[in-house]
Design an enzyme around this catalytic site. Sequence first.
Site, PDB file in Angstrom:
ATOM      1  N   CYS A  77       1.031  -1.232   0.676  1.00  0.00           N
ATOM      2  CA  CYS A  77       0.003   0.190  -0.109  1.00  0.00           C
ATOM      3  C   CYS A  77       0.898   1.242   0.104  1.00  0.00           C
ATOM      4  O   CYS A  77       1.373   1.826   0.791  1.00  0.00           O
ATOM      5  CB  CYS A  77      -0.898  -0.390   1.304  1.00  0.00           C
ATOM      6  SG  CYS A  77      -2.109   1.671   1.732  1.00  0.00           S
ATOM      7  N   CYS A  86      -2.797  -0.261   8.875  1.00  0.00           N
ATOM      8  CA  CYS A  86      -1.570  -1.210   9.320  1.00  0.00           C
ATOM      9  C   CYS A  86      -0.904  -0.825  10.128  1.00  0.00           C
ATOM     10  O   CYS A  86      -0.007   0.587   9.914  1.00  0.00           O
ATOM     11  CB  CYS A  86      -1.386  -1.660   7.671  1.00  0.00           C
ATOM     12  SG  CYS A  86      -2.665  -2.530   7.007  1.00  0.00           S
ATOM     13  N   CYS A 165      -6.986   1.725   0.055  1.00  0.00           N
ATOM     14  CA  CYS A 165      -6.963   0.588   1.292  1.00  0.00           C
ATOM     15  C   CYS A 165      -6.751  -1.357   0.727  1.00  0.00           C
ATOM     16  O   CYS A 165      -7.895  -1.446   0.482  1.00  0.00           O
ATOM     17  CB  CYS A 165      -7.810   0.160   2.165  1.00  0.00           C
ATOM     18  SG  CYS A 165      -8.194  -0.902   3.453  1.00  0.00           S
ATOM     19  N   GLN A 273     -16.623 -11.659  13.652  1.00  0.00           N
ATOM     20  CA  GLN A 273     -14.747 -11.465  13.028  1.00  0.00           C
ATOM     21  C   GLN A 273     -14.470 -11.704  11.131  1.00  0.00           C
ATOM     22  O   GLN A 273     -15.604 -11.246  10.872  1.00  0.00           O
ATOM     23  CB  GLN A 273     -14.466 -13.215  12.954  1.00  0.00           C
ATOM     24  CG  GLN A 273     -14.712 -13.554  14.373  1.00  0.00           C
ATOM     25  CD  GLN A 273     -13.778 -13.141  15.480  1.00  0.00           C
ATOM     26  OE1 GLN A 273     -13.333 -12.156  14.984  1.00  0.00           O
ATOM     27  NE2 GLN A 273     -14.420 -13.610  16.954  1.00  0.00           N
ATOM     28  N   PHE A 302     -19.360 -14.560  26.361  1.00  0.00           N
ATOM     29  CA  PHE A 302     -19.369 -14.040  25.433  1.00  0.00           C
ATOM     30  C   PHE A 302     -20.095 -14.905  23.831  1.00  0.00           C
ATOM     31  O   PHE A 302     -19.500 -14.704  22.985  1.00  0.00           O
ATOM     32  CB  PHE A 302     -18.266 -13.632  25.228  1.00  0.00           C
ATOM     33  CG  PHE A 302     -18.119 -13.056  27.113  1.00  0.00           C
ATOM     34  CD1 PHE A 302     -17.420 -11.771  26.939  1.00  0.00           C
ATOM     35  CD2 PHE A 302     -16.981 -14.312  27.361  1.00  0.00           C
ATOM     36  CE1 PHE A 302     -17.614 -11.776  28.937  1.00  0.00           C
ATOM     37  CE2 PHE A 302     -16.928 -13.715  28.412  1.00  0.00           C
ATOM     38  CZ  PHE A 302     -17.031 -12.299  28.528  1.00  0.00           C
ATOM     39  N   ASN A 307     -22.149 -18.046  16.824  1.00  0.00           N
ATOM     40  CA  ASN A 307     -20.705 -17.823  15.798  1.00  0.00           C
ATOM     41  C   ASN A 307     -19.985 -19.015  16.077  1.00  0.00           C
ATOM     42  O   ASN A 307     -20.237 -20.025  15.632  1.00  0.00           O
ATOM     43  CB  ASN A 307     -19.770 -16.657  15.900  1.00  0.00           C
ATOM     44  CG  ASN A 307     -18.555 -16.590  14.986  1.00  0.00           C
ATOM     45  OD1 ASN A 307     -18.393 -17.327  13.874  1.00  0.00           O
ATOM     46  ND2 ASN A 307     -17.018 -17.348  15.375  1.00  0.00           N
ATOM     47  N   GLU A 323     -24.839 -14.372  26.474  1.00  0.00           N
ATOM     48  CA  GLU A 323     -23.915 -12.733  26.151  1.00  0.00           C
ATOM     49  C   GLU A 323     -25.146 -11.145  26.707  1.00  0.00           C
ATOM     50  O   GLU A 323     -25.870 -11.216  26.780  1.00  0.00           O
ATOM     51  CB  GLU A 323     -24.923 -12.485  24.315  1.00  0.00           C
ATOM     52  CG  GLU A 323     -24.144 -11.616  23.929  1.00  0.00           C
ATOM     53  CD  GLU A 323     -23.263 -10.979  23.876  1.00  0.00           C
ATOM     54  OE1 GLU A 323     -22.590  -9.551  23.826  1.00  0.00           O
ATOM     55  OE2 GLU A 323     -21.945 -11.776  23.237  1.00  0.00           O
ATOM     56  N   ASP A 371     -15.161 -16.461  24.639  1.00  0.00           N
ATOM     57  CA  ASP A 371     -14.415 -15.742  22.968  1.00  0.00           C
ATOM     58  C   ASP A 371     -14.293 -14.569  24.208  1.00  0.00           C
ATOM     59  O   ASP A 371     -15.557 -13.872  22.553  1.00  0.00           O
ATOM     60  CB  ASP A 371     -15.031 -16.180  22.298  1.00  0.00           C
ATOM     61  CG  ASP A 371     -14.725 -15.351  21.084  1.00  0.00           C
ATOM     62  OD1 ASP A 371     -13.392 -14.500  21.309  1.00  0.00           O
ATOM     63  OD2 ASP A 371     -14.731 -14.484  19.769  1.00  0.00           O
ATOM     64  N   CYS A 397      -8.887 -11.697  21.229  1.00  0.00           N
ATOM     65  CA  CYS A 397      -8.329 -10.540  21.050  1.00  0.00           C
ATOM     66  C   CYS A 397      -7.035 -10.160  21.076  1.00  0.00           C
ATOM     67  O   CYS A 397      -6.844  -9.009  21.192  1.00  0.00           O
ATOM     68  CB  CYS A 397      -8.963 -10.194  20.842  1.00  0.00           C
ATOM     69  SG  CYS A 397     -10.534  -9.497  22.138  1.00  0.00           S
TER      70      CYS A 397
END
Length: 439
Positions: A77, A86, A165, A273, A302, A307, A323, A371, A397
């Site tokens: 990029c 990024c 992008c 996600q 969660f 998912n 959740e 998660d 995460c």
Amino acid sequence: MARKRKRLPEGDFPAHIDSLAHDGRGVARIEGKAVFIHGALPGEDVRFRYVKRSRRYDEGVAMAIEQAAPERVEPRCPHAGLCGGCSLQHMDPAAQIRAKQQVLLDNLQRIGGVQPASVAPPLTGPHWGYRRKARLGVKDVRKKGKVLVGFREKGTPYVADLSRCEVLHPAVGERIEALSRLVERLGIRSAVPQIEVAFGDDAGALVFRVLEEPTAEDQARLRAFGEATGLHIHLQSGGPDTVTLLWPERSVLEYALPAEGLRLQFLPTDFTQINADINRAMIAQALDWLALEGSERVLDLFCGVGNFTLPLARHAREVVGVEGEAGLVQRARDNARRNGLGNVEFHVANLMESVEGAPWLQGDYDRILLDPPRSGAEAMMPRLAGLDVPRIVYVSCHPGSLARDAGLLATQGYRLERAGVMDMFPHTAHVESMALFVR
């Protein structure tokens, strides 16, 4: 009296880069003081310019690479040096994921005092055009005579001046300038602070945050953009409950999990996600690590729109999803119904607080999957240990919060059997990981 800002040294200075910081900057030590340098990699000799100085550390940006690391590559990029979307495009993708794996292991040891019995091979996928969710800043910059649309600049609150992008879904990533021109033509161009991007498998949506009511002419321009691009257009005047569909008359976003024969629907502002390929691989790995045989009762914390819950239901006797956001729970229930799954139930609960006495905690569980968000699940750790299940899979995460929670589980009779990273966010310093705890 306001403290006078320390004057920055002028000119370029030499530095040897010793390591990589958690945010992707190179770390040098000059006269015993840490200097975090944008655009530098471990092992490199660079010349850098100071951009900030403080008592504990300094910050800089690499101006010249005098001795490049073998892992250095040319960013794809043209905006990689400016845009904060990024931070690692100058690093070979294979080296990126190795560095993230080391970050995970270092955090587990330093914060949690644990190390996995085995390290799982990284889950990797596409490096470009992978990003299905994003929040783009919008700024009417009169001095430039244009509206900027994109991520923030590195280290500043300003919106970067982008033309495209490379990591966003191409239907939006290749239309950054078109979005800029669209907002420029709106009468409320100065009252559009952000555009949220969301893609399913077959359709994409843009949610325009509007601080003023769009005129009829504005709405016509937005509809025309949707008709020309196929992107679904939404307006948002306040919180998530104010999102309204402008075009087309009906909008459905969904993604498939082919290995489980499932399709999940979601709203454009829902958490999902961002990397479809990694998500599918992640679900398959979680199912493998949980070692389900079909008779288990599983707790999914969660759970979002289901998912993990729905794939788990294909392999377990019963699954209970919990959740904190009521809207996500309703979407999860609807997804279970649409997919014909009768062995799942969902509950709304704030998992960041005590859940003692919650009805969904009644009875025995055989497996747990969680998660959580970046802050982790510290409040749940004692309660999870009390459920005495033989296997827990923790999807994270943030390696720091995972490490903290891993340490808590270790003190309550769990062994960290396996851990590994997943390349959910290539070219960023974000570390997504999975850990298996065995009683």
